[in-house]
Design a protein around this motif. Structure first.
Motif, PDB file in Angstrom:
ATOM      1  N   GLU A  33      86.770  72.701  40.121  1.00 42.42           N
ATOM      2  CA  GLU A  33      87.888  73.598  40.400  1.00 42.42           C
ATOM      3  C   GLU A  33      87.489  74.609  41.477  1.00 42.42           C
ATOM      4  O   GLU A  33      86.326  74.969  41.617  1.00 42.42           O
ATOM      5  N   LYS A  34      88.452  75.060  42.229  1.00 43.34           N
ATOM      6  CA  LYS A  34      88.196  76.044  43.289  1.00 43.34           C
ATOM      7  C   LYS A  34      87.731  77.346  42.657  1.00 43.34           C
ATOM      8  O   LYS A  34      88.386  77.902  41.792  1.00 43.34           O
ATOM      9  N   GLN A  35      86.600  77.863  43.112  1.00 44.56           N
ATOM     10  CA  GLN A  35      85.988  79.034  42.496  1.00 44.56           C
ATOM     11  C   GLN A  35      86.197  80.332  43.275  1.00 44.56           C
ATOM     12  O   GLN A  35      85.767  81.389  42.840  1.00 44.56           O
ATOM     13  N   GLY A  36      86.830  80.247  44.434  1.00 46.43           N
ATOM     14  CA  GLY A  36      87.043  81.437  45.251  1.00 46.43           C
ATOM     15  C   GLY A  36      88.186  81.230  46.220  1.00 46.43           C
ATOM     16  O   GLY A  36      88.810  80.160  46.245  1.00 46.43           O
ATOM     17  N   LYS A  38      73.772  88.016  54.197  1.00 49.73           N
ATOM     18  CA  LYS A  38      73.264  86.692  53.877  1.00 49.73           C
ATOM     19  C   LYS A  38      74.417  85.706  53.725  1.00 49.73           C
ATOM     20  O   LYS A  38      75.376  85.961  52.996  1.00 49.73           O
ATOM     21  N   LYS A  39      74.276  84.545  54.387  1.00 48.23           N
ATOM     22  CA  LYS A  39      75.317  83.516  54.303  1.00 48.23           C
ATOM     23  C   LYS A  39      74.667  82.159  54.046  1.00 48.23           C
ATOM     24  O   LYS A  39      73.689  81.784  54.698  1.00 48.23           O
ATOM     25  N   TYR A  40      75.255  81.419  53.097  1.00 41.00           N
ATOM     26  CA  TYR A  40      74.785  80.086  52.755  1.00 41.00           C
ATOM     27  C   TYR A  40      75.957  79.124  52.902  1.00 41.00           C
ATOM     28  O   TYR A  40      77.069  79.411  52.434  1.00 41.00           O
ATOM     29  N   TYR A  59      79.602  79.461  51.241  1.00 46.12           N
ATOM     30  CA  TYR A  59      80.775  78.769  51.772  1.00 46.12           C
ATOM     31  C   TYR A  59      80.642  77.273  51.499  1.00 46.12           C
ATOM     32  O   TYR A  59      79.596  76.678  51.744  1.00 46.12           O
ATOM     33  N   TYR A  60      81.719  76.680  50.986  1.00 53.36           N
ATOM     34  CA  TYR A  60      81.745  75.239  50.767  1.00 53.36           C
ATOM     35  C   TYR A  60      83.170  74.743  50.974  1.00 53.36           C
ATOM     36  O   TYR A  60      84.131  75.534  51.000  1.00 53.36           O
ATOM     37  N   GLY A  61      83.325  73.452  51.127  1.00 49.86           N
ATOM     38  CA  GLY A  61      84.640  72.893  51.403  1.00 49.86           C
ATOM     39  C   GLY A  61      85.382  72.473  50.154  1.00 49.86           C
ATOM     40  O   GLY A  61      84.792  71.907  49.228  1.00 49.86           O
ATOM     41  N   GLN A  62      86.678  72.756  50.128  1.00 46.82           N
ATOM     42  CA  GLN A  62      87.561  72.290  49.060  1.00 46.82           C
ATOM     43  C   GLN A  62      88.477  71.239  49.661  1.00 46.82           C
ATOM     44  O   GLN A  62      89.206  71.529  50.614  1.00 46.82           O
ATOM     45  N   GLU A  70      92.077  71.626  51.403  1.00 44.50           N
ATOM     46  CA  GLU A  70      92.445  73.041  51.389  1.00 44.50           C
ATOM     47  C   GLU A  70      91.713  73.848  52.461  1.00 44.50           C
ATOM     48  O   GLU A  70      92.319  74.655  53.153  1.00 44.50           O
ATOM     49  N   GLY A  71      90.404  73.669  52.579  1.00 44.06           N
ATOM     50  CA  GLY A  71      89.676  74.431  53.580  1.00 44.06           C
ATOM     51  C   GLY A  71      88.352  74.941  53.055  1.00 44.06           C
ATOM     52  O   GLY A  71      87.754  74.367  52.137  1.00 44.06           O
ATOM     53  N   ILE A  72      87.921  76.053  53.631  1.00 43.93           N
ATOM     54  CA  ILE A  72      86.614  76.628  53.295  1.00 43.93           C
ATOM     55  C   ILE A  72      86.772  77.663  52.191  1.00 43.93           C
ATOM     56  O   ILE A  72      87.554  78.612  52.309  1.00 43.93           O
ATOM     57  N   VAL A  73      86.015  77.477  51.127  1.00 45.89           N
ATOM     58  CA  VAL A  73      86.009  78.427  50.014  1.00 45.89           C
ATOM     59  C   VAL A  73      84.877  79.432  50.245  1.00 45.89           C
ATOM     60  O   VAL A  73      83.768  79.062  50.637  1.00 45.89           O
ATOM     61  N   GLU A  74      85.178  80.696  50.006  1.00 50.69           N
ATOM     62  CA  GLU A  74      84.172  81.761  50.124  1.00 50.69           C
ATOM     63  C   GLU A  74      83.874  82.333  48.745  1.00 50.69           C
ATOM     64  O   GLU A  74      84.784  82.741  48.024  1.00 50.69           O
TER      65      GLU A  74
END
Length: 307
Positions: free
Chosen positions: A175-178, A189-191, A280-283, A286-290
């Motif tokens: 499920e989308k978490q953000g 910091k970015k991952y 950041y990861y892809g959903q 939908e796009g990029i989840v932060e």
């Protein structure tokens, strides 16, 4: 006849992200004196600390100390600590100092200054610092670093061996978490997890610390338009968080190529990254989840994985 060795005991500290170690220290001091006087450091005295930008405002730290005193029915007063000495170099009725085994030098320094002013030394009472299950000290620094929670639970302890998720856990993390975003936030910091997301970061020249990819998109082989040369390649089957992957993430290797499935790297990163980092990861579709790493987010993921 009083029941404690002293009438008034003084102590000080930052008391950031108020945790179980702070509770132990305050209870220790309360066992020594009928009243304890607690200096909470102002921001200027904490600028040298690791991740000092994440230290809570003075008002929050003071409020947490006062709340604990009230809950435990401890007679004490709280005041802003403007310098390392507080009121100990003045005509004070403080009879002793409470310190921890890590801050004894502060008490010695105070007594050195008292001696220079022809004041008698104050007794120094030292409290043992609480440790976590790995034997390391529980500290606000390690909370800010994202390694432990306020109870002293060590997040990485979940991954001392390869971790296989249950069907229920996998469903939760699918499920989308953000929120969906079009550009990254201005956090330090970015991952980045996922081929398309990593490629997007590279194309826009957005900075990142760690990029994880598996040369797959929607379970199909993916050929990137940009170079995704890796620093390390790790096998990580679907539904598993391998210890090797966690170790690489802990080392913050810039680019990690997964042979298998990289999706769960985002889950482990939430538990490994410092507070206020962004993941950041892809959903799909939908796009990029932060995900901005907070104590609340870490606890949510931790509670799901502990089941």
């Amino acid at each position: 006849m009083r029941s404690t060795p002293y009438s008034i005991v003084g102590l000080g500290g930052t008391f950031d992200h108020f945790h179980i170690g702070h509770e132990t220290f305050l209870q220790f001091a309360a066992s020594l004196g009928e009243e304890i006087r607690i200096g909470v450091t102002v921001p200027a005295l904490a600028q040298h600390k690791v991740l000092s930008q994440l230290i809570e405002p003075y008002e929050t730290r003071e409020k947490n100390v006062r709340a604990f005193l009230e809950k435990e029915n401890i007679h004490g007063t709280v005041f802003p600590l403007l310098d390392p000495f507080g009121p100990t170099l003045e005509n004070s009725d403080v009879e002793a100092m409470a310190v921890t085994e890590l801050t004894c030098s502060g008490g010695i320094h105070i007594n050195t200054q008292r001696s220079a002013l022809h004041l008698p030394a104050l007794p120094i009472e030292s409290c043992a610092v609480r440790k976590d299950a790995t034997g390391e000290y529980i500290s606000s620094t390690r909370i800010r670093e994202g390694k432990i929670n306020r109870r002293g639970d060590v997040y990485a302890q979940l991954f001392t061996t390869d971790f296989t998720l249950s069907a229920q856990q996998r469903k939760f993390f699918q499920e989308k978490q953000g929120p969906i975003v079009v550009a990254p936030s201005s956090v330090e910091k970015k991952y980045v997890v996922g081929d398309i997301v990593l490629e997007t970061f590279l194309e826009h020249h957005w900075p990142f610390d760690v990029g994880v990819y598996d040369l797959m998109n929607n379970r199909q082989h993916y050929h990137s338009k940009t170079s995704l040369d890796s620093d390390i390649r790790i096998e990580n089957p679907a539904g598993i968080i391998r210890r090797d992957l966690v170790s690489a993430l802990e080392k913050s290797l810039p680019r990690i190529c997964i042979i298998g499935e990289e999706d769960l790297a985002a889950v482990s990163l939430v538990l490994l990254a410092p507070l206020n980092a962004a993941i950041y990861y892809g959903q799909p579709d939908e796009g990029i989840v932060e995900l901005i790493v907070t104590e609340e987010l870490k606890e949510r993921f931790y509670s799901v994985l502990k089941k």
